[in-house]
Design a protein around this motif. Structure first.
Motif, PDB file in Angstrom:
ATOM      1  N   VAL A   1      75.854  36.336  69.199  1.00 46.75           N
ATOM      2  CA  VAL A   1      75.491  37.636  69.060  1.00 46.75           C
ATOM      3  C   VAL A   1      76.734  38.445  68.806  1.00 46.75           C
ATOM      4  O   VAL A   1      76.376  39.602  68.248  1.00 46.75           O
ATOM      5  CB  VAL A   1      74.213  38.190  70.130  1.00 46.75           C
ATOM      6  CG1 VAL A   1      73.122  37.260  70.293  1.00 46.75           C
ATOM      7  CG2 VAL A   1      75.022  38.371  71.389  1.00 46.75           C
TER       8      VAL A   1
ATOM      9  N   PRO B   1      79.944  40.214  67.318  1.00 46.38           N
ATOM     10  CA  PRO B   1      80.411  40.412  65.950  1.00 46.38           C
ATOM     11  C   PRO B   1      81.826  39.560  65.972  1.00 46.38           C
ATOM     12  O   PRO B   1      82.632  39.344  67.118  1.00 46.38           O
ATOM     13  CB  PRO B   1      80.743  42.103  65.689  1.00 46.38           C
ATOM     14  CG  PRO B   1      80.723  42.432  67.143  1.00 46.38           C
ATOM     15  CD  PRO B   1      79.919  41.598  68.298  1.00 46.38           C
TER      16      PRO B   1
ATOM     17  N   GLN C   1      82.264  36.734  64.771  1.00 49.75           N
ATOM     18  CA  GLN C   1      82.067  35.617  65.327  1.00 49.75           C
ATOM     19  C   GLN C   1      83.300  34.391  65.218  1.00 49.75           C
ATOM     20  O   GLN C   1      83.545  33.886  66.104  1.00 49.75           O
ATOM     21  CB  GLN C   1      80.880  35.055  64.793  1.00 49.75           C
ATOM     22  CG  GLN C   1      80.538  33.714  65.216  1.00 49.75           C
ATOM     23  CD  GLN C   1      79.083  33.294  64.530  1.00 49.75           C
ATOM     24  OE1 GLN C   1      78.850  32.710  63.453  1.00 49.75           O
ATOM     25  NE2 GLN C   1      78.168  33.529  65.079  1.00 49.75           N
TER      26      GLN C   1
ATOM     27  N   THR D   1      71.603  43.890  59.060  1.00 53.43           N
ATOM     28  CA  THR D   1      71.205  42.600  59.946  1.00 53.43           C
ATOM     29  C   THR D   1      70.067  43.186  60.696  1.00 53.43           C
ATOM     30  O   THR D   1      70.076  43.912  61.778  1.00 53.43           O
ATOM     31  CB  THR D   1      72.395  42.145  60.803  1.00 53.43           C
ATOM     32  OG1 THR D   1      72.906  43.266  61.567  1.00 53.43           O
ATOM     33  CG2 THR D   1      73.624  41.593  60.096  1.00 53.43           C
TER      34      THR D   1
ATOM     35  N   ASN E   1      66.723  38.970  69.296  1.00 53.98           N
ATOM     36  CA  ASN E   1      68.074  38.584  69.423  1.00 53.98           C
ATOM     37  C   ASN E   1      68.065  37.060  69.332  1.00 53.98           C
ATOM     38  O   ASN E   1      67.827  36.616  68.099  1.00 53.98           O
ATOM     39  CB  ASN E   1      68.725  39.191  70.826  1.00 53.98           C
ATOM     40  CG  ASN E   1      68.525  40.673  70.750  1.00 53.98           C
ATOM     41  OD1 ASN E   1      68.425  41.263  69.768  1.00 53.98           O
ATOM     42  ND2 ASN E   1      68.191  41.014  72.053  1.00 53.98           N
TER      43      ASN E   1
ATOM     44  N   VAL F   1      69.140  36.739  64.186  1.00 54.86           N
ATOM     45  CA  VAL F   1      70.349  36.215  64.492  1.00 54.86           C
ATOM     46  C   VAL F   1      70.267  34.922  64.833  1.00 54.86           C
ATOM     47  O   VAL F   1      69.357  34.443  65.785  1.00 54.86           O
ATOM     48  CB  VAL F   1      71.150  36.957  65.524  1.00 54.86           C
ATOM     49  CG1 VAL F   1      70.318  37.298  66.595  1.00 54.86           C
ATOM     50  CG2 VAL F   1      72.570  36.513  65.605  1.00 54.86           C
TER      51      VAL F   1
ATOM     52  N   ASN G   1      76.959  37.035  61.883  1.00 60.37           N
ATOM     53  CA  ASN G   1      78.018  37.647  62.636  1.00 60.37           C
ATOM     54  C   ASN G   1      79.333  37.180  62.086  1.00 60.37           C
ATOM     55  O   ASN G   1      80.176  37.991  62.563  1.00 60.37           O
ATOM     56  CB  ASN G   1      77.696  37.629  64.131  1.00 60.37           C
ATOM     57  CG  ASN G   1      76.581  38.572  64.425  1.00 60.37           C
ATOM     58  OD1 ASN G   1      76.318  39.495  63.789  1.00 60.37           O
ATOM     59  ND2 ASN G   1      75.767  38.013  65.616  1.00 60.37           N
ATOM     60  N   SER G   2      79.447  36.143  61.489  1.00 58.22           N
ATOM     61  CA  SER G   2      80.903  35.623  60.879  1.00 58.22           C
ATOM     62  C   SER G   2      81.325  36.749  59.869  1.00 58.22           C
ATOM     63  O   SER G   2      82.734  36.723  59.387  1.00 58.22           O
ATOM     64  CB  SER G   2      80.614  34.593  60.137  1.00 58.22           C
ATOM     65  OG  SER G   2      79.903  34.309  59.343  1.00 58.22           O
TER      66      SER G   2
ATOM     67  N   VAL H   1      80.246  40.217  60.133  1.00 62.41           N
ATOM     68  CA  VAL H   1      80.248  41.545  60.958  1.00 62.41           C
ATOM     69  C   VAL H   1      81.607  41.809  61.511  1.00 62.41           C
ATOM     70  O   VAL H   1      81.870  41.004  62.623  1.00 62.41           O
ATOM     71  CB  VAL H   1      78.916  41.632  61.729  1.00 62.41           C
ATOM     72  CG1 VAL H   1      78.976  42.941  62.579  1.00 62.41           C
ATOM     73  CG2 VAL H   1      77.983  41.550  60.913  1.00 62.41           C
TER      74      VAL H   1
ATOM     75  N   ASP I   1      84.118  44.304  64.268  1.00 64.08           N
ATOM     76  CA  ASP I   1      83.945  44.938  65.633  1.00 64.08           C
ATOM     77  C   ASP I   1      84.551  46.086  65.851  1.00 64.08           C
ATOM     78  O   ASP I   1      84.785  46.650  66.870  1.00 64.08           O
ATOM     79  CB  ASP I   1      84.627  43.684  66.634  1.00 64.08           C
ATOM     80  CG  ASP I   1      86.227  43.889  66.496  1.00 64.08           C
ATOM     81  OD1 ASP I   1      86.729  44.468  65.636  1.00 64.08           O
ATOM     82  OD2 ASP I   1      86.880  43.192  67.235  1.00 64.08           O
TER      83      ASP I   1
ATOM     84  N   SER J   1      78.572  49.325  68.689  1.00 61.71           N
ATOM     85  CA  SER J   1      78.776  48.050  67.536  1.00 61.71           C
ATOM     86  C   SER J   1      78.388  48.933  66.301  1.00 61.71           C
ATOM     87  O   SER J   1      77.603  49.818  66.063  1.00 61.71           O
ATOM     88  CB  SER J   1      77.856  47.108  67.858  1.00 61.71           C
ATOM     89  OG  SER J   1      76.322  47.269  67.761  1.00 61.71           O
TER      90      SER J   1
ATOM     91  N   PHE K   1      77.164  47.149  63.420  1.00 62.91           N
ATOM     92  CA  PHE K   1      76.400  46.061  62.836  1.00 62.91           C
ATOM     93  C   PHE K   1      75.975  46.466  61.575  1.00 62.91           C
ATOM     94  O   PHE K   1      75.675  45.321  60.493  1.00 62.91           O
ATOM     95  CB  PHE K   1      75.111  45.562  63.696  1.00 62.91           C
ATOM     96  CG  PHE K   1      75.761  44.562  64.896  1.00 62.91           C
ATOM     97  CD1 PHE K   1      76.051  43.489  64.574  1.00 62.91           C
ATOM     98  CD2 PHE K   1      75.533  44.949  66.085  1.00 62.91           C
ATOM     99  CE1 PHE K   1      76.410  42.610  65.820  1.00 62.91           C
ATOM    100  CE2 PHE K   1      75.891  44.247  67.021  1.00 62.91           C
ATOM    101  CZ  PHE K   1      76.207  42.990  67.114  1.00 62.91           C
TER     102      PHE K   1
END
Length: 661
Positions: A383, A385, A387, A549, A557, A622, A635-636, A638, A640, A649, A651
């Motif tokens: 979950v 960011p 990732q 997302t 989640n 996710v 999240n790869s 997204v 931070d 966040s 997102f």
């Protein structure tokens, strides 16, 4: 068959009342409690699968110790005694060399009960570990609300049936708050218009009278445009403003640049739509706005929520039956958590670490470095960011990672020690909601399988292993729930109802809980609410799509991804793309594509959808990396970056490109 009353423990505003049918120690059926005043006997599709999740053969039943490379999933069963000795020994070594701030807890909302969710606070305060800033979800929305309304509770959602106009802004309650949606439809059947403002056509949009699609990240500009029309056309409630609002004149001075024509350019919403929406809102007797978290997850998300929360004050909707706004119920102030969290156990100030930036923390140059991670009711490998950066950090051989879990999640695969955890039905707790005003107590109705232990029980064991002598670490779950309830404003009859597992409605404070006792449009630290165009010109050329997302129908989640049946029903990780964009870029329905940007990439299946505007793509849910093609999820891509308020966040604040494989 015995029926027990319980509560859904998951991160959802509805906190549904449940009836669990139990036979021979197993949950045979889950249904809604018809006696719960808000959730009224129906539940979402996910919770109907709660029984199979609880009794899954894949549950972890004993402590485990890693015996292979990190991420390999190779573990050996050990005893609780060995697990405690190992953790206490390693932490002792790390504290001696680096200090206790080298230990970082990571946790969020895997369980929402007030005891179990906060069970680690007294332990980590006493230990002197680094403090985790829990900012991954809604801090920008909360901060925006607080700048205008302080600790004022949101409007009671049960009164929505008395509204004569309902606006749902940046939320998809048909997926994430089905009982609010039921009340909105009840009002709609009486003639109340329902307007949805969002960045794409959600399931809720299909049930609305009007849908206003706004360019992602421009909600603050739209709110300023609505305010400009309300003021220019004298649709404000001057009596309410004079009696209950501060900062109105200052707000008016910054409005001239936000004409309908200019806001149309900023947001993509036609000027006529902005004018008509403002007029409908200003002329309504008791308009209600449900403020979602979605549009707060942009770089100016706090500002956007602040402005939307100001709208009801301008037309006098706060305090009217059916009117006002709800961002969060605010009912957390009714239960004083200090009895559990015990900030008095701190030996002194410690550093605070933002959970959104876990990847930076684990791979950067902090001094002292984070040398141990303790994860409970959370799954950061899935979950969080950034990732790719998070996974690099979790692979560090010098990082001692302990995960308290029920399944071999993406995060648990990188653990050095795994401790088996309980489900909510196997522990005691107290629940409130962030979407309604009811409080409910739950009891353990099943024995934990194997050697599973709750958060509270586990932290008490860790405290003993480290020699902590404080009495709190020797108290039972039932005792701690009783301590929580001692300070809640309840009648004897309400206490009796809670003891029997029935919901009780909490009482909000009258008036506006702000320093001035009024709605503060321009508080002392708020500054001028000016909208800034996003500075992403170069990125827009390379990565032409706004990425959203969004929630998935059969997961919450990363919960419920354990069940193959629900994964199959959802169809796997996918990306929704406008059909015109598909044609222009050669994207074929059902085919795998690479979604990428400067941060990384993932593989998703294309689904053409007219619900998504051009230049916007939507990735629902996710997914665990284990269930994702290529071993990475959305999240790869997204980042931070943090929001303007609250350190939240972003997102929904990123751009991507898509190419066929």
């Amino acid at each position: 068959m015995t029926t027990y009353r319980s509560v859904c423990p998951l991160d959802c505003p509805d906190a549904c009342g449940l009836l669990l049918e139990v036979n021979d120690g197993r949950v045979k059926g889950v249904r809604g409690d018809p006696e719960h005043p808000y959730t009224r006997g129906f539940i979402c599709a996910k919770m109907r699968h709660y029984g199979p999740l609880i009794h899954s053969p894949e549950r972890i039943l004993t402590p485990l110790k890693r015996n292979g490379p990190k991420g390999s999933g190779l573990f050996t069963p050990i005893s609780w005694e060995e697990a405690m000795e190992t953790i206490a020994g390693r932490w002792g070594e790390l504290i001696a060399r680096y200090g206790p701030e080298a230990i970082l807890p990571y946790f969020y909302a895997g369980v929402m009960g007030l005891l179990q969710r906060n069970a680690g606070h007294p332990f980590f305060h006493r230990l002197g570990a680094a403090e985790l800033q829990r900012t991954i979800c809604s801090p920008a929305a909360e901060a925006g609300w607080q700048q205008v309304l302080g600790a004022t509770w949101g409007s009671d959602p049960e009164t929505i049936v008395d509204a004569d106009l309902i606006i749902i802004w940046g939320m998809d309650p048909a997926a994430t708050s089905i009982h609010l949606m039921s009340l909105a439809q009840q009002a709609r059947r009486k003639g109340t218009p329902l307007i949805v403002i969002d960045a794409y056509r959600t399931r809720t949009a299909a049930l609305a009278d009007e849908v206003v699609l706004v360019r992602p990240g421009s909600d603050a500009a739209l709110a300023l445009g609505l305010i400009q029309v309300l003021v220019a056309e004298d649709l404000v409630d001057k009596d309410f403003i004079a009696a209950h609002v501060t900062g109105y004149e200052e707000l008016c001075r910054i409005l001239p640049p936000y004409s309908p024509a200019r806001v149309a350019e900023l947001t993509g919403v036609p000027a006529a739509t902005i004018i008509n929406l403002a007029r409908a809102y200003g002329r309504a007797r008791a308009p209600f706005i449900r403020i979602g978290h979605g549009f707060s997850r942009h770089r100016q998300g706090g500002l956007a929520v602040r402005l939307v929360a100001s709208l009801p004050a301008l037309v006098g909707a706060y305090g009217k039956p059916g009117g006002g706004a709800l961002q969060s119920s605010g009912s957390g102030s009714a239960v004083r958590l200090e009895a559990i969290t015990r900030p008095d156990l701190r030996q002194g100030p410690v550093r605070a670490i933002n959970m959104v930036q876990l990847g930076q923390v684990l791979t950067g140059s902090l001094e002292p470095p984070v040398m141990s991670l303790y994860v409970y009711h959370g799954n950061p490998a899935t979950v969080a960011p950034e990732q790719n950066r998070v996974l690099v950090g979790l692979r560090r051989e010098d990082l001692f990672t302990v995960v308290h879990e029920r399944f071999l999640t993406d995060t648990a695969l990188y653990a050095d020690i795994i401790l088996p955890a309980t489900f909510a039905v196997e522990q005691e707790d107290l629940y409130r909601s962030y979407g309604h005003f009811y409080l409910q107590r739950t009891r353990a109705i099943l024995l934990p399988p194997g050697e599973a232990r709750s958060n509270w029980q586990t932290f008490c064991l860790l405290a003993r292993a480290l020699g902590f002598a404080e009495d709190i670490f020797r108290r039972s779950e039932a005792e701690m729930v009783d301590v929580l309830l001692q300070r809640v404003d309840l009648t004897p009859e309400e206490r009796e109802a809670l003891a029997a597992g029935r919901p009780v409605k909490l009482k909000s404070a009258p008036g506006f809980v702000t320093p001035s006792g009024k709605v503060e449009l321009m508080g002392p630290t708020a500054g001028l609410p000016a909208y800034r165009l996003p500075d992403d010109g170069c990125l827009a050329e390379r990565y032409p799509f706004y990425l959203l997302t969004t929630p998935a129908p059969f997961a919450l989640n990363s919960n419920f991804r354990q069940l193959a049946e629900l994964r199959e029903r959802e169809g796997g990780p996918r990306v929704l793309v406008n059909p015109d964009d598909c044609r222009q870029r050669g994207l074929v329905e059902g085919a795998l594509v690479e979604v990428y940007n400067q941060l990384g990439s993932c593989l998703l299946q294309v689904q053409a959808s007219n619900d998504v505007p051009p230049s916007v793509v939507v990735a629902p849910g996710v997914w665990w990396c284990q269930h994702s093609p290529g071993g990475r999820n959305i999240n790869s891509v997204v980042g931070d970056d943090l929001t303007d308020l609250g350190g939240g966040s972003t997102f929904y604040g990123h751009r991507v490109a898509i190419r066929p494989l």
